[in-house]
Design a protein around this motif. Structure first.
Motif, mmCIF file in Angstrom:
data_model
loop_
_atom_site.group_PDB
_atom_site.id
_atom_site.type_symbol
_atom_site.label_atom_id
_atom_site.label_comp_id
_atom_site.label_asym_id
_atom_site.label_seq_id
_atom_site.Cartn_x
_atom_site.Cartn_y
_atom_site.Cartn_z
ATOM 1 N N PRO A 1 0.546 -1.140 -0.112
ATOM 2 C CA PRO A 1 -0.069 0.016 -0.009
ATOM 3 C C PRO A 1 0.880 1.150 -0.103
ATOM 4 C CG PRO A 1 -0.152 -1.033 2.185
ATOM 5 C CD PRO A 1 0.449 -2.006 1.352
ATOM 6 N N GLU A 2 2.096 1.161 0.514
ATOM 7 C CA GLU A 2 2.977 2.266 0.481
ATOM 8 C C GLU A 2 3.248 2.990 -1.146
ATOM 9 O OE1 GLU A 2 4.259 4.335 2.844
ATOM 10 O OE2 GLU A 2 2.684 3.263 3.892
ATOM 11 N N PHE A 3 3.065 2.253 -2.194
ATOM 12 C CA PHE A 3 3.324 2.788 -3.558
ATOM 13 C C PHE A 3 1.972 3.466 -3.701
ATOM 14 C CE2 PHE A 3 6.150 -0.821 -3.986
ATOM 15 C CZ PHE A 3 7.057 -0.377 -4.640
ATOM 16 N N LEU A 4 0.843 3.634 -2.909
ATOM 17 C CA LEU A 4 -0.116 4.572 -3.033
ATOM 18 C C LEU A 4 -0.260 5.699 -2.201
ATOM 19 C CD1 LEU A 4 -2.913 1.635 -3.876
ATOM 20 C CD2 LEU A 4 -1.505 3.090 -5.555
ATOM 21 N N ASN A 5 0.837 5.906 -1.385
ATOM 22 C CA ASN A 5 0.903 7.090 -0.509
ATOM 23 C C ASN A 5 1.244 8.262 -1.292
ATOM 24 O OD1 ASN A 5 1.838 8.835 1.605
ATOM 25 N ND2 ASN A 5 2.300 6.910 2.856
ATOM 26 N N ALA A 6 0.442 9.058 -1.533
ATOM 27 C CA ALA A 6 0.554 10.163 -2.306
ATOM 28 C C ALA A 6 1.553 11.361 -1.772
ATOM 29 C CB ALA A 6 -0.802 10.812 -2.678
ATOM 30 N N GLU B 1 4.978 12.868 -2.870
ATOM 31 C CA GLU B 1 4.994 14.150 -3.312
ATOM 32 C C GLU B 1 6.432 14.663 -2.574
ATOM 33 O OE1 GLU B 1 2.636 18.065 -2.176
ATOM 34 O OE2 GLU B 1 1.518 16.434 -2.369
ATOM 35 N N ARG B 2 6.605 14.036 -1.559
ATOM 36 C CA ARG B 2 7.987 14.629 -0.749
ATOM 37 C C ARG B 2 9.296 14.162 -1.529
ATOM 38 N NH1 ARG B 2 4.674 13.028 3.895
ATOM 39 N NH2 ARG B 2 5.848 11.008 3.892
ATOM 40 N N LEU B 3 9.037 13.049 -1.903
ATOM 41 C CA LEU B 3 10.334 11.985 -2.938
ATOM 42 C C LEU B 3 10.503 12.726 -4.009
ATOM 43 C CD1 LEU B 3 12.016 9.885 -2.267
ATOM 44 C CD2 LEU B 3 10.590 8.364 -3.364
ATOM 45 N N GLN C 1 -6.398 11.230 -2.598
ATOM 46 C CA GLN C 1 -4.986 11.621 -2.127
ATOM 47 C C GLN C 1 -4.196 12.240 -3.508
ATOM 48 O OE1 GLN C 1 -2.841 8.909 0.203
ATOM 49 N NE2 GLN C 1 -4.712 8.122 1.146
ATOM 50 N N PHE C 2 -4.700 11.825 -4.416
ATOM 51 C CA PHE C 2 -3.857 11.861 -5.830
ATOM 52 C C PHE C 2 -4.377 13.147 -6.470
ATOM 53 C CE2 PHE C 2 -1.959 7.869 -4.823
ATOM 54 C CZ PHE C 2 -0.685 8.050 -5.314
ATOM 55 N N ASN C 3 -5.342 13.864 -6.116
ATOM 56 C CA ASN C 3 -6.306 14.884 -6.604
ATOM 57 C C ASN C 3 -5.744 16.234 -6.107
ATOM 58 O OD1 ASN C 3 -7.489 13.721 -8.485
ATOM 59 N ND2 ASN C 3 -9.470 13.052 -7.058
ATOM 60 N N SER C 4 -4.547 16.491 -5.253
ATOM 61 C CA SER C 4 -4.072 17.764 -4.683
ATOM 62 C C SER C 4 -3.627 18.294 -5.759
ATOM 63 C CB SER C 4 -3.128 17.282 -3.514
ATOM 64 O OG SER C 4 -1.976 16.857 -4.330
#
Length: 333
Positions: A28-33, A37-39, A67-70
């Motif tokens: 699930p960490e691959f989906l941590n938007a 973003e930080r990376l 989360q990916f709509n920011s």
């Protein structure tokens, strides 16, 4: 490889990376938007293209996609969607990049859209110029909108609803912007085409790869209100009708329906063209119509010598520039 290990590699080696494609499963960490973003901000400042494909439990994707709509993702024009896949009483899904910012063409498939969860804003498809309609049963609830589309291709189409075809299509793109339409591989009756032409004020080109004149009474149809409107208002300058043949009466009908037509490409059989060439030699339409280029296709190779003799007999070369390429006859004046 889990995300922690990938992050370590990215921090050490990916500073100059411009294109990144990621395929992952379950983690699930691959989906941590926020983490992405930080990376990207701190380690990959040159990244232009970011593509991700993740397979996992479908029920989590509804929350993840928000989360990916920011503003970070929208500003970079990196958009995502997800699909659910039901198999053996379990539901998995695919979360993936849409990449609409690079897409010039898009296939509208109503059947597929009913099984796809899309959370893409209308502006995400502003780069799309060419929309393909590919779905036997249309729907008025298609989720996407193509604000800058100028070309439409209809591959398959059935409208059994009470809502007009033009109304449904106008919910997908602004019809007034369409300049080119292609009817291919589907039954699209002439009267339905007339209805559509009424709401395409800027249409300049039509390609019709089905029977154009089937079940059309050339005299009766002229009394049709839509026909009268189209014959006065349309701006069509280029028309291709294949593979159907065209008689003299049908040719005259086309000139009447499309008074601004400049280029015409039609198919003709041996009998049709033998009657058509004497008609062309009389040039009854050249002075009154802007048509200046005619392409007659699907000629039989063995009939070309006879065709040349017929053109010479009728002095066609005195009036036209003529060229035969393969099995197509080109005339312009």
């Amino acid at each position: 490889m889990n995300f922690n290990r990938l992050e370590e590699i990215i921090k050490n080696y990916f500073y100059y990376i411009e294109v990144l494609h990621i395929t992952s499963c379950d983690d699930p960490e691959f989906l941590n938007a926020k983490r992405w973003e930080r990376l990207i901000t701190s380690v990959m400042p040159n990244l232009r293209i970011f593509n991700m494909n993740h397979t996992g439990l479908a029920d989590k994707y509804h929350d993840v996609i928000n989360q990916f709509n920011s503003s970070f993702w929208i500003t970079k024009q990196w958009y995502f969607t997800h699909e659910h896949i039901t198999k053996d009483n379990s539901q998995t899904g695919i979360f993936y990049s849409m990449n609409p910012y690079r897409r010039k063409c898009y296939i509208v498939d109503w059947q597929k859209s009913e099984q796809t969860c899309l959370d893409i804003k209308e502006t995400n498809f502003r780069s799309v110029k060419h929309v393909f309609i590919d779905g036997k049963q249309v729907s008025k609830n298609y989720p996407d909108y193509f604000s800058n589309a100028t070309e439409l291709t209809i591959n398959s189409f059935e409208n059994e609803s009470l809502i007009s075809t033009s109304t449904i299509l106008n919910t997908i793109f602004p019809l007034k912007q369409i300049t080119k339409i292609t009817i291919a591989h589907c039954i699209f009756p002439f009267e339905q085409l007339l209805q559509l032409l009424c709401v395409l004020p800027n249409l300049h080109e039509i390609k019709y790869y089905r029977s154009f004149f089937i079940k059309v009474d050339l005299k009766l149809i002229k009394q049709n209100e839509n026909f009268q409107h189209v014959s006065i208002q349309n701006k069509v300058k280029r028309l291709e009708i294949l593979p159907e043949g065209c008689t003299i009466e049908q040719f005259q009908f086309l000139l009447y329906l499309f008074p601004q037509l400049e280029y015409l490409h039609v198919g003709m059989g041996k009998v049709e063209i033998e009657t058509f060439i004497p008609y062309l030699s009389s040039k009854p339409f050249v002075q009154t119509h802007p048509l200046f280029f005619l392409r007659i296709g699907q000629l039989r190779k063995k009939s070309i010598p006879q065709l040349n003799r017929l053109m010479k007999l009728n002095h066609l070369h005195d009036h036209y520039l003529i060229k035969i390429v393969y099995c197509d006859l080109y005339l312009w004046w």
